[in-house]
Structure formats: C-alpha cells, structure tokens
Design a protein around this motif. Structure first.
Motif, PDB file in Angstrom:
ATOM      1  N   PHE A   1       8.511  10.207  11.918  1.00 36.70           N
ATOM      2  CA  PHE A   1       7.938  11.124  10.929  1.00 36.70           C
ATOM      3  C   PHE A   1       6.651  10.557  10.325  1.00 36.70           C
ATOM      4  O   PHE A   1       5.660  11.287  10.150  1.00 36.70           O
ATOM      5  CB  PHE A   1       8.946  11.393   9.812  1.00 36.70           C
ATOM      6  N   THR A   2       6.652   9.281  10.004  1.00 36.49           N
ATOM      7  CA  THR A   2       5.481   8.682   9.364  1.00 36.49           C
ATOM      8  C   THR A   2       4.283   8.699  10.304  1.00 36.49           C
ATOM      9  O   THR A   2       3.154   9.025   9.892  1.00 36.49           O
ATOM     10  CB  THR A   2       5.794   7.251   8.903  1.00 36.49           C
TER      11      THR A   2
ATOM     12  N   LEU B   1       0.764  10.785   9.627  1.00 35.99           N
ATOM     13  CA  LEU B   1      -0.554  10.138   9.625  1.00 35.99           C
ATOM     14  C   LEU B   1      -1.498  10.790  10.632  1.00 35.99           C
ATOM     15  O   LEU B   1      -2.713  10.824  10.423  1.00 35.99           O
ATOM     16  CB  LEU B   1      -0.401   8.650   9.940  1.00 35.99           C
ATOM     17  N   ALA B   2      -0.920  11.320  11.713  1.00 35.98           N
ATOM     18  CA  ALA B   2      -1.738  11.974  12.739  1.00 35.98           C
ATOM     19  C   ALA B   2      -1.977  13.451  12.431  1.00 35.98           C
ATOM     20  O   ALA B   2      -2.663  14.144  13.196  1.00 35.98           O
ATOM     21  CB  ALA B   2      -1.070  11.833  14.102  1.00 35.98           C
ATOM     22  N   GLY B   3      -1.424  13.934  11.324  1.00 35.72           N
ATOM     23  CA  GLY B   3      -1.581  15.341  10.961  1.00 35.72           C
ATOM     24  C   GLY B   3      -0.776  16.273  11.840  1.00 35.72           C
ATOM     25  O   GLY B   3      -1.097  17.462  11.958  1.00 35.72           O
ATOM     26  N   GLU B   4       0.308  15.741  12.439  1.00 35.32           N
ATOM     27  CA  GLU B   4       1.144  16.539  13.335  1.00 35.32           C
ATOM     28  C   GLU B   4       2.396  17.019  12.616  1.00 35.32           C
ATOM     29  O   GLU B   4       2.883  16.390  11.678  1.00 35.32           O
ATOM     30  CB  GLU B   4       1.537  15.713  14.570  1.00 35.32           C
ATOM     31  N   THR B   5       2.927  18.133  13.066  1.00 36.08           N
ATOM     32  CA  THR B   5       4.132  18.713  12.473  1.00 36.08           C
ATOM     33  C   THR B   5       5.323  17.782  12.644  1.00 36.08           C
ATOM     34  O   THR B   5       5.527  17.188  13.709  1.00 36.08           O
ATOM     35  CB  THR B   5       4.447  20.062  13.141  1.00 36.08           C
ATOM     36  N   LEU B   6       6.121  17.642  11.587  1.00 37.52           N
ATOM     37  CA  LEU B   6       7.357  16.874  11.670  1.00 37.52           C
ATOM     38  C   LEU B   6       8.439  17.775  12.267  1.00 37.52           C
ATOM     39  O   LEU B   6       8.718  18.848  11.737  1.00 37.52           O
ATOM     40  CB  LEU B   6       7.792  16.380  10.291  1.00 37.52           C
ATOM     41  N   LYS B   7       9.036  17.336  13.360  1.00 32.79           N
ATOM     42  CA  LYS B   7      10.028  18.154  14.067  1.00 32.79           C
ATOM     43  C   LYS B   7      11.427  17.614  13.799  1.00 32.79           C
ATOM     44  O   LYS B   7      11.721  16.452  14.066  1.00 32.79           O
ATOM     45  CB  LYS B   7       9.723  18.161  15.560  1.00 32.79           C
TER      46      LYS B   7
END
Length: 313
Positions: A193-194, A198-204
């Motif tokens: 998740f972290t 940090l990469a601006g990606e959706t948490l799945k």
C-alpha cells in the motif's frame, strides 16, 4: 569471546533485522541464505562488520547446512518459502523448503547440540472471535500449503525437543512490516500500500476489506525473536508476538492513502486462503520475556514511508 549465532534466511526481510539486533547486542553472526527471497542489499550495511559473515546456500542441501555449524552457539532459523498464493500454485516447493529444509537444520542442531529458535507464523491459526486475541492455545487450522508446511516444521522441531532434549523454541510473530520488506505480491500489505501510494497508484484491497491484521513493526519483531532465543525460560515453548490490536484492511488503506490516492476492492485470487481476523494475545511474550512492542502503526508507517522515499522505492 562473543557467542556466535547462525541465522538462516539472514538476507530476508525479518532475517535482516534479526541480524542487526544480534550484532547490536555483541554477537558474532553467521548468515546463511540462498538469496531467492532475500538480497545482498538487505545486509550490505553489515558488510564491513568483522562480526558478520554470510554464506550462500540452500537449506534443502543437508551437507551444506551441516557445514555451517562449526562453533555455533545458537541457530535462529528463518529461511522459508513464505508466499501464501504461490504455495497454492506450487505446494511442493514449500514442502521441500519449510519441512525438509527445517529437518536438515534440526538434524545439524542435534549433531552439534545447538540451541534452535524456529520462527513460524501466525497464519497457522484458526479464525479468532470478536472478543479476544489469539493465544498459543488457540486452535490451529492452516488454510494454505504455506501455513501447513510451517506448522509441520514446528511439529518436527518440537519432536526434537521432546525426543532428543534439544533446546528448541518456536515463535509465531504476527504480521510484520517495515523497511526492506518486499512491496510486491509476495510482500506485506503495508509495504504494498505504501509503495502504491507514493507512486500515486490506486490501493487494491482483496475482497471486502473487513479482514483484520495485527501489524508489528520490524524492530519490535526482531527484538522479540532475539529475546526469546536467549532466554532459558523460552526453551520448549511456543510464543506469539504482536501488538494486541488489529486493524481492518479498509482502515489500513485509509491510513496510508494520501492526497488523491484511490482505494479499490478487487476479487481475491485465492479467497480460501484468507483468514478473516488476526489479532495477537501477546500476554505470554510479556510474562515470559518482558517483551512489549514499542512502535505504533502510525509511527511505523511513517518510518516505512520515509525509508521508501530515501531509497526511491
């Protein structure tokens, strides 16, 4: 002369922190790792320490394992296959490493009368109820070949304690996170998740996200393992460690997500392997070892985020 600790899986995530804890306490540390899960980068900080050595090798190689036990006082056995999902796809490799490999380590300990600490997993336990945490007497019900092989390794280890009077301690740390943990599918949810945040990606989130975990920071886990490995009171015991608090994956995602980071629920790859609730009862670790966790989840996530930023992970 300082005592020597053999750490199998020394270049892995938890093994790395255990190695540091031992070195900080004045032990000489001999690491043994095949670098399939760990990496030399994880132990690079110890490369110039005269009290640290590491040998590349596989615990499935009985002769090479036995050769590591010259002048060893204690063995901390962390080498393992740890990917729950992969164990469902390839159970044989988990059996060979977690069961056969563990027996090789045990036999080497028996031949040299070396004390052994086997680091197991909380994933061997059955689901906990809503009112209390999981103590060491809680029923076991492994839901994956990973958990099943780890439990089998524990049983073999305790058979050496009862059958040969070998000093053995079995530890079951709950979900551990922190720097040097993989942030891929084989890693932990906090690191995954972290990194995505940090990469601006959706948490799945797999499933509905109501499943809970007791999340323990790496330095607390390492301190627990070393304390248990050096306590006479821990011999012959199975001991849990965790914070005593659990958090849902939904709440964890909300804690980690920043800015415009989205949160999405996705279908679980292997829902049969999911444990709905994991919350440790750490009473025994406290009473037997005087151990308590010191890093809160919020502080631990902040430390991990800072480390990832510095490493540009």
């Amino acid at each position: 002369m300082a005592e020597t600790a053999l750490v199998t899986g020394a270049a892995g995530f938890i093994g790395r922190w255990v190695t540091k804890e031992l070195l900080d306490r004045g032990y000489r540390v001999h690491g043994y790792d095949d670098f399939s899960g760990g990496s030399r980068e994880n132990v690079a900080a110890f490369a110039d320490d005269p009290d640290f050595t590491i040998v590349e090798g596989d615990i499935r190689d009985a002769d090479r394992v036995a050769a590591q036990f010259d002048d060893v006082d204690i063995c901390l056995h962390l080498a393992a296959e740890i990917d729950v999902h992969e164990s469902l796809n390839d159970p044989g490799s988990h059996f060979e490493t977690n069961v056969v490999g563990t027996q090789h380590v045990l036999e080497a300990c028996r031949q040299t009368d070396t004390r052994l600490t086997l680091v197991g997993t909380c994933m061997v336990y059955d689901v906990a109820d809503a009112d209390g945490g999981i103590d060491e007497g809680h029923p076991v019900d492994p839901a994956s070949p990973y958990a099943g092989t780890k439990l089998a390794g524990e049983d073999i280890a305790m058979s050496y304690y009862h059958g040969y009077d070998l000093p053995v301690t079995v530890l079951r740390p709950f979900n551990t996170y922190g720097p040097f943990q993989k942030a891929s599918n084989a890693g932990g949810v906090v690191s995954i998740f972290t990194k995505r945040d940090l990469a601006g990606e959706t948490l799945k989130i797999y499933g509905d996200g109501t499943q809970t975990r007791d999340l323990m920071y790496a330095t607390d886990c390492a301190r627990f393992i070393v304390e248990a490995s050096t306590s006479d009171d821990a011999v012959g015991e199975v001991i849990n460690a965790g914070t005593g608090e659990d958090v849902s994956i939904n709440k964890l995602a909300e804690l980690i997500a920043t800015g415009d980071t989205g949160i999405e629920h996705v279908e679980h790859h292997h829902p049969q392997s999911e444990i709905d609730r994991l919350r440790c009862d750490p009473t025994k670790a406290h009473e037997l070892l005087g151990w308590e966790p010191t890093v809160s989840l919020e502080e631990g996530v902040d430390r991990l985020r800072t480390w990832m930023c510095e490493k540009e992970i």
